[in-house]
Design a protein around this motif. Sequence first.
Motif, PDB file in Angstrom:
ATOM      1  N   ALA A 183      62.695  67.905  66.145  1.00  0.00           N
ATOM      2  CA  ALA A 183      63.901  67.989  66.954  1.00  0.00           C
ATOM      3  C   ALA A 183      65.146  68.148  66.079  1.00  0.00           C
ATOM      4  CB  ALA A 183      64.027  66.740  67.825  1.00  0.00           C
ATOM      5  N   TYR A 184      65.148  67.453  64.957  1.00  0.00           N
ATOM      6  CA  TYR A 184      66.281  67.559  64.036  1.00  0.00           C
ATOM      7  C   TYR A 184      66.390  68.976  63.478  1.00  0.00           C
ATOM      8  CZ  TYR A 184      68.705  67.226  59.561  1.00  0.00           C
ATOM      9  OH  TYR A 184      69.528  67.448  58.487  1.00  0.00           O
ATOM     10  N   THR A 227      65.225  71.727  64.826  1.00  0.00           N
ATOM     11  CA  THR A 227      65.601  72.648  65.909  1.00  0.00           C
ATOM     12  C   THR A 227      67.091  72.577  66.183  1.00  0.00           C
ATOM     13  OG1 THR A 227      63.409  72.357  66.883  1.00  0.00           O
ATOM     14  CG2 THR A 227      65.121  73.291  68.290  1.00  0.00           C
ATOM     15  N   ARG A 228      67.607  71.366  66.288  1.00  0.00           N
ATOM     16  CA  ARG A 228      69.033  71.191  66.532  1.00  0.00           C
ATOM     17  C   ARG A 228      69.859  71.764  65.388  1.00  0.00           C
ATOM     18  NH1 ARG A 228      72.924  71.393  70.076  1.00  0.00           N
ATOM     19  NH2 ARG A 228      74.680  70.007  69.562  1.00  0.00           N
ATOM     20  N   GLU A 274      57.949  64.248  65.478  1.00  0.00           N
ATOM     21  CA  GLU A 274      58.689  64.791  66.617  1.00  0.00           C
ATOM     22  C   GLU A 274      60.195  64.748  66.349  1.00  0.00           C
ATOM     23  OE1 GLU A 274      57.479  62.489  69.916  1.00  0.00           O
ATOM     24  OE2 GLU A 274      55.472  63.396  70.060  1.00  0.00           O
TER      25      GLU A 274
END
Length: 389
Positions: A342-343, A345-346, A338
């Motif tokens: 998230a990394y 996506t950011r 996860e």
Amino acid sequence: MYYALLVILVVALVIAGIMFYRHQHTPRKFNSAPRTSGESVTDDVEDDWDEDEDDEDDVPEDGEFVDPGIVRANNEIFDAWEPFQELLKDAGVVDVIDGMLEYDVGDGAKTFVGIAEMEQSNPFLKTSYEKALEDVHSQLFLSGLSGHTKISLQWALTDMRAYFKQAHQRIDQDEHESENLKELGHEVLKQAEEFEHAGERFENRVYVQFIVKVQDDDIIEAETADDVIKEVYANANQQLDSAIMAANAFLANRHHKLTRLYTYDLLALFYRTFNRHTARSHPFERLVSNQNFNLFTTASETDKKIDDIDRMVQLEQQMRTLIDHDPRMQELQQKMQELRLAYLTRRHQLATQVSRELDQSRKEKLRDELHQQERQIAAERESMTEEDD
């Protein structure tokens, strides 16, 4: 009565002389017990020499070689197969350690042999004066030799693989030459290699053996037995270095420099000595490199060490199984996935934002440049109109 006493006295003296002679000539093991400064070393040595010990069967202990059993080759059975270590042991070599050959000669002493290779030079390329000067230095070196120094000659097959490898590397690393010239250089080296391997050429190698002896009473102070052995090796190395430096004082100036062989070089020398032709097709460096990356080692291992390795492999497999089936590990892996998502996506968002900002700034910059060019064109038109009027 007088003659009887005289005979008894003579017999007693003969027996005492024989006992003293045997005591003086009985081999005494090296005393590695701790000692302090001023303490006598030889007084407390227990002479546990037993002449019948050699006749007893040796029982393999931890760390010793385990007999692999019967060896069959070419329809012949070798049930008395012995490893190479036994040959060195029969020659009196105890160990090859710290750049020296260790011998245990008894009498409370250890003998060490250090070997240095002598650099060769071509006498046909020297003038008469240089030859005469070289003869003088050689005579000075030989006159300074004692019974503790030996010179050995060895004919070895010429091996130019290392030279050709370095030559190919130098050609590839040269940035100032064209590709055609590099290709021509590789082709010339390839032809030279084929010519080199087509026949057998020998070269003469000269080795100087320096022999030193360390007595157990030379070690004045040591706290433990290991410290005694360390002091013995340090003493022997110091004597060998001094002997080689003294010899180099005469030989180095006439292109016969001595280079000491340390443990790796000594093992390579043994390998070349007993494998003259194999050492050329399978050099010692390749043998060591292949051994380091083999899945299964061919070195001599004890049963205890093999069992320890097997037990460690089993423990590692059990730990890996527990980790793979641990629910906490599964939760941790899920959280890591996860976080990674998230990394990523950011990171994508930031990259898109930066790209947009760059595009906007570029558009503004182009717009400003366009307006500036339009103003320059308008100004040039006005100046031309005024000139026409």
